[in-house]
Design a protein around this motif. Structure first.
Motif, PDB file in Angstrom:
ATOM      1  N   CYS A   1       0.847  -1.201   0.000  1.00  0.00           N
ATOM      2  CA  CYS A   1       0.000   0.000   0.000  1.00  0.00           C
ATOM      3  C   CYS A   1       0.878   1.245   0.000  1.00  0.00           C
ATOM      4  CB  CYS A   1      -0.885  -0.010   1.251  1.00  0.00           C
ATOM      5  SG  CYS A   1      -1.897   1.466   1.421  1.00  0.00           S
ATOM      6  N   GLY A   2       0.762   2.049  -1.043  1.00  0.00           N
ATOM      7  CA  GLY A   2       1.412   3.354  -1.076  1.00  0.00           C
ATOM      8  C   GLY A   2       0.484   4.338  -0.383  1.00  0.00           C
ATOM      9  N   ALA A   3       0.824   4.690   0.871  1.00  0.00           N
ATOM     10  CA  ALA A   3      -0.128   5.403   1.733  1.00  0.00           C
ATOM     11  C   ALA A   3       0.001   6.924   1.680  1.00  0.00           C
ATOM     12  CB  ALA A   3       0.036   4.919   3.177  1.00  0.00           C
ATOM     13  N   LEU A   4       0.815   7.437   0.765  1.00  0.00           N
ATOM     14  CA  LEU A   4       1.075   8.879   0.697  1.00  0.00           C
ATOM     15  C   LEU A   4      -0.185   9.736   0.789  1.00  0.00           C
ATOM     16  CD1 LEU A   4       2.908  11.382  -0.197  1.00  0.00           C
ATOM     17  CD2 LEU A   4       2.175  10.814  -2.518  1.00  0.00           C
ATOM     18  N   LEU A   5      -1.224   9.349   0.062  1.00  0.00           N
ATOM     19  CA  LEU A   5      -2.415  10.200  -0.035  1.00  0.00           C
ATOM     20  C   LEU A   5      -3.507   9.772   0.936  1.00  0.00           C
ATOM     21  CD1 LEU A   5      -2.455  10.241  -3.950  1.00  0.00           C
ATOM     22  CD2 LEU A   5      -1.585  12.032  -2.435  1.00  0.00           C
ATOM     23  N   MET A   6      -3.170   8.877   1.892  1.00  0.00           N
ATOM     24  CA  MET A   6      -4.207   8.318   2.764  1.00  0.00           C
ATOM     25  C   MET A   6      -4.161   8.929   4.162  1.00  0.00           C
ATOM     26  SD  MET A   6      -3.744   4.440   1.347  1.00  0.00           S
ATOM     27  CE  MET A   6      -4.984   3.567   2.270  1.00  0.00           C
ATOM     28  N   LYS A   7      -5.354   9.208   4.691  1.00  0.00           N
ATOM     29  CA  LYS A   7      -5.442   9.690   6.069  1.00  0.00           C
ATOM     30  C   LYS A   7      -5.250   8.497   7.009  1.00  0.00           C
ATOM     31  CE  LYS A   7      -8.594  13.469   5.071  1.00  0.00           C
ATOM     32  NZ  LYS A   7      -9.623  13.176   4.077  1.00  0.00           N
ATOM     33  N   PRO A   8      -4.921   8.778   8.294  1.00  0.00           N
ATOM     34  CA  PRO A   8      -4.670   7.678   9.221  1.00  0.00           C
ATOM     35  C   PRO A   8      -5.802   6.641   9.264  1.00  0.00           C
ATOM     36  CG  PRO A   8      -3.902   9.717  10.181  1.00  0.00           C
ATOM     37  CD  PRO A   8      -4.544  10.086   8.877  1.00  0.00           C
ATOM     38  N   ASP A   9      -7.072   7.086   9.265  1.00  0.00           N
ATOM     39  CA  ASP A   9      -8.152   6.083   9.336  1.00  0.00           C
ATOM     40  C   ASP A   9      -8.239   5.257   8.054  1.00  0.00           C
ATOM     41  OD1 ASP A   9      -8.983   8.353   7.994  1.00  0.00           O
ATOM     42  OD2 ASP A   9     -11.083   8.100   8.527  1.00  0.00           O
ATOM     43  N   GLU A  10      -7.848   5.853   6.932  1.00  0.00           N
ATOM     44  CA  GLU A  10      -7.853   5.082   5.673  1.00  0.00           C
ATOM     45  C   GLU A  10      -6.728   4.035   5.679  1.00  0.00           C
ATOM     46  OE1 GLU A  10      -9.550   8.434   2.558  1.00  0.00           O
ATOM     47  OE2 GLU A  10      -7.458   8.582   3.189  1.00  0.00           O
TER      48      GLU A  10
ATOM     49  N   ALA B   1      -3.173  25.662  -4.335  1.00  0.00           N
ATOM     50  CA  ALA B   1      -2.029  24.981  -3.705  1.00  0.00           C
ATOM     51  C   ALA B   1      -1.895  25.315  -2.222  1.00  0.00           C
ATOM     52  CB  ALA B   1      -0.751  25.352  -4.441  1.00  0.00           C
ATOM     53  N   ASP B   2      -2.898  25.932  -1.639  1.00  0.00           N
ATOM     54  CA  ASP B   2      -2.767  26.365  -0.240  1.00  0.00           C
ATOM     55  C   ASP B   2      -3.088  25.274   0.781  1.00  0.00           C
ATOM     56  OD1 ASP B   2      -2.006  28.749  -1.238  1.00  0.00           O
ATOM     57  OD2 ASP B   2      -3.863  29.827  -0.799  1.00  0.00           O
ATOM     58  N   ALA B   3      -3.799  24.230   0.348  1.00  0.00           N
ATOM     59  CA  ALA B   3      -4.175  23.179   1.310  1.00  0.00           C
ATOM     60  C   ALA B   3      -2.928  22.471   1.819  1.00  0.00           C
ATOM     61  CB  ALA B   3      -5.109  22.188   0.640  1.00  0.00           C
ATOM     62  N   ARG B   4      -2.922  22.133   3.101  1.00  0.00           N
ATOM     63  CA  ARG B   4      -1.749  21.450   3.671  1.00  0.00           C
ATOM     64  C   ARG B   4      -1.828  19.959   3.373  1.00  0.00           C
ATOM     65  NH1 ARG B   4       0.024  24.201   9.005  1.00  0.00           N
ATOM     66  NH2 ARG B   4       0.951  22.169   9.351  1.00  0.00           N
ATOM     67  N   PRO B   5      -0.673  19.340   3.050  1.00  0.00           N
ATOM     68  CA  PRO B   5      -0.692  17.880   2.829  1.00  0.00           C
ATOM     69  C   PRO B   5      -1.049  17.152   4.132  1.00  0.00           C
ATOM     70  CG  PRO B   5       1.460  18.850   2.256  1.00  0.00           C
ATOM     71  CD  PRO B   5       0.647  19.930   2.894  1.00  0.00           C
ATOM     72  N   ILE B   6      -1.420  15.886   4.020  1.00  0.00           N
ATOM     73  CA  ILE B   6      -1.742  15.097   5.216  1.00  0.00           C
ATOM     74  C   ILE B   6      -0.507  15.041   6.111  1.00  0.00           C
ATOM     75  CG2 ILE B   6      -2.587  12.850   6.041  1.00  0.00           C
ATOM     76  CD1 ILE B   6      -3.736  12.437   3.202  1.00  0.00           C
ATOM     77  N   ASP B   7      -0.721  15.155   7.416  1.00  0.00           N
ATOM     78  CA  ASP B   7       0.380  15.238   8.377  1.00  0.00           C
ATOM     79  C   ASP B   7       1.210  13.940   8.385  1.00  0.00           C
ATOM     80  OD1 ASP B   7       1.738  16.547  10.596  1.00  0.00           O
ATOM     81  OD2 ASP B   7       0.904  14.901  11.774  1.00  0.00           O
ATOM     82  N   PHE B   8       2.515  14.089   8.123  1.00  0.00           N
ATOM     83  CA  PHE B   8       3.402  12.922   8.011  1.00  0.00           C
ATOM     84  C   PHE B   8       3.507  12.174   9.336  1.00  0.00           C
ATOM     85  CE2 PHE B   8       7.907  11.338   8.198  1.00  0.00           C
ATOM     86  CZ  PHE B   8       7.758  10.309   7.281  1.00  0.00           C
ATOM     87  N   SER B   9       3.637  12.915  10.461  1.00  0.00           N
ATOM     88  CA  SER B   9       3.778  12.183  11.738  1.00  0.00           C
ATOM     89  C   SER B   9       2.522  11.398  12.060  1.00  0.00           C
ATOM     90  CB  SER B   9       4.092  13.076  12.925  1.00  0.00           C
ATOM     91  OG  SER B   9       4.387  14.326  12.554  1.00  0.00           O
ATOM     92  N   ALA B  10       1.353  11.957  11.704  1.00  0.00           N
ATOM     93  CA  ALA B  10       0.108  11.208  11.962  1.00  0.00           C
ATOM     94  C   ALA B  10       0.066   9.939  11.099  1.00  0.00           C
ATOM     95  CB  ALA B  10      -1.097  12.096  11.665  1.00  0.00           C
ATOM     96  N   GLN B  11       0.574  10.056   9.872  1.00  0.00           N
ATOM     97  CA  GLN B  11       0.633   8.859   9.009  1.00  0.00           C
ATOM     98  C   GLN B  11       1.604   7.822   9.594  1.00  0.00           C
ATOM     99  OE1 GLN B  11       1.638  10.865   5.279  1.00  0.00           O
ATOM    100  NE2 GLN B  11      -0.286  10.136   4.395  1.00  0.00           N
TER     101      GLN B  11
END
Ligand code: FMN
Length: 356
Positions: free
Chosen positions: A47-56, A109-119
């Motif tokens: 699973c390439g989880a780059l674009l996934m939120k923690p619950d996903e 482009a202003d939206a923040r990417p999903i938080d890496f530490s949470a991932q």
């Protein structure tokens, strides 16, 4: 060098596999069904989880674990430093992209990417047997926590220097990614991704000689010949991405899947035009136009990714390959449309026949 059979058997025993073939992590192609089929056929799901939120991430791991023996890897990109924003240049890029798709909003482009530490926390909580990294190295504290839980770390490297750095940082396995690979190049430094282009036939034996940990080969492998060659060159296993993308379980947009079947090796191109990071995709009217002298250079990752989102969505909806983000490795035309389990079994059977 250890004989091929001993090497592959040791790798399979350590990671609970029946055959030494891994599905490549592919962000944007979550397809749990593909991982379930590959793991149940004896390979490693992914699973390439780059674009996934923690619950996903948790839901994906739960589904795949529930339907397999749990042989899968979860993968994250190590974030680059935050990009330097240039509003004037972004305006030129937005204007250019407006000719290829819907108008691009000024705040796209202003939206923040999903938080890496949470991932990262989600990865630990999901407790896979393997976690992998690309575009850099996990911080030492995270590596210590992986070790404490008995989770192996597979680190993607595109050069010998990156492979050495990954081993020194504690990686259990190096994934040597040749420049043939589909999708983003895993170079640690964004500006190195478009140069230092090493093909797998040179990279793999050099990495095998440079490190003591097992090496997985990836990039341009899509049939039994490629798997056999990778194992002969010293790999302990082979990892396949594009080669699985035409399987029904991948549920790829048909225009993308068809283009893979038609692509000659020279019909793919390394481009920053979709995301701002260099990745290999089908060469199209858009990638050619974006590379022309009168087009504005792409913004850095992930700004460019956000700016191209409206065009990419419109192209996918319209089934228009010329504007679609259609990642593809150089061996795309070897990808078969058969179900993943049958494809995997045939690839391994052919590889074994060649290896004797
Ligand atoms: C659609 C697509 C998405 C990808 N996403 C990721 C990713 O999220 N993380 C990663 O480590 N590699 C990613 N890759 C690279 C693959 O893991 C692998 O290195 C590559 O597919 C190997 O080359 P091949 O496509 O020729 O088999 C991606 C590749 C593709 C084709």
């Amino acid at each position: 060098m250890t004989p091929v059979r001993d090497r592959t058997q040791a790798f399979c025993a350590r990671f609970n596999l029946r055959l030494p073939i891994l599905l490549a992590p592919m962000a944007g192609v979550p397809a749990p069904g593909l991982s379930i089929a590959v793991a149940n056929a004896g390979g490693l799901g992914s699973c390439g989880a780059l674009l996934m939120k923690p619950d996903e991430i948790a839901a994906w791991a739960g589904e795949v674990r529930g339907k397999t023996n749990g042989a899968f890897q979860l993968n994250l990109w190590i974030p680059d430093p935050p990009p330097r924003r240039d509003p004037a240049h972004e305006a030129r890029v937005r204007e250019f992209l407006g000719k290829w798709g819907p108008p691009v909003p000024a705040d796209a482009a202003d939206a923040r990417p999903i938080d890496f530490s949470a991932q990262c926390e989600a990865l630990l909580a999901a407790g896979p047997p393997i976690v992998s990294s690309v575009m850099g190295l996990y911080p030492p504290e995270f590596v210590a926590r992986l070790n404490a839980r008995g989770i192996a770390w597979f680190a993607v490297a595109t050069t010998v220097a990156e492979a050495r750095a990954a081993e020194a940082a504690g990686a259990d396995v190096i994934v040597a990614q040749g420049m043939e690979a589909g999708g983003h190049r895993g170079a640690f430094e964004a500006e190195h991704a478009g140069r230092d282009l090493v093909g797998l036939f040179s990279l793999l034996p050099a990495v095998v000689d440079a490190v003591r940990v097992p090496v997985v080969a990836t990039g341009g492998i899509a049939d039994g010949r490629g798997v056999a060659a990778a194992l002969m060159l010293g790999a302990s296993a082979a990892q396949i991405g594009t080669g699985f993308l035409r399987c029904p379980e991948a549920s790829l947009p048909p225009a993308w899947a068809d283009a893979l079947g038609r692509a000659a090796p020279e019909g793919t191109t390394l481009s920053r035009a979709f995301s701002g990071r260099a990745g290999r995709a089908i060469a199209t009217e858009y990638t050619r136009a974006a590379a022309s002298a009168d087009a504005p250079p792409p913004a850095p990752y992930p700004v460019q990714r956000a700016l191209t989102a409206p065009m990419r969505a419109a192209a996918t909806k319209a089934g228009d390959i010329e504007r679609m983000q259609a990642w593809a490795g150089q061996s795309a035309a070897l990808a078969r449309t058969e179900p993943a389990a049958a494809l995997l079994a045939r690839i391994w059977q052919d590889a074994q026949a060649l290896l004797g």
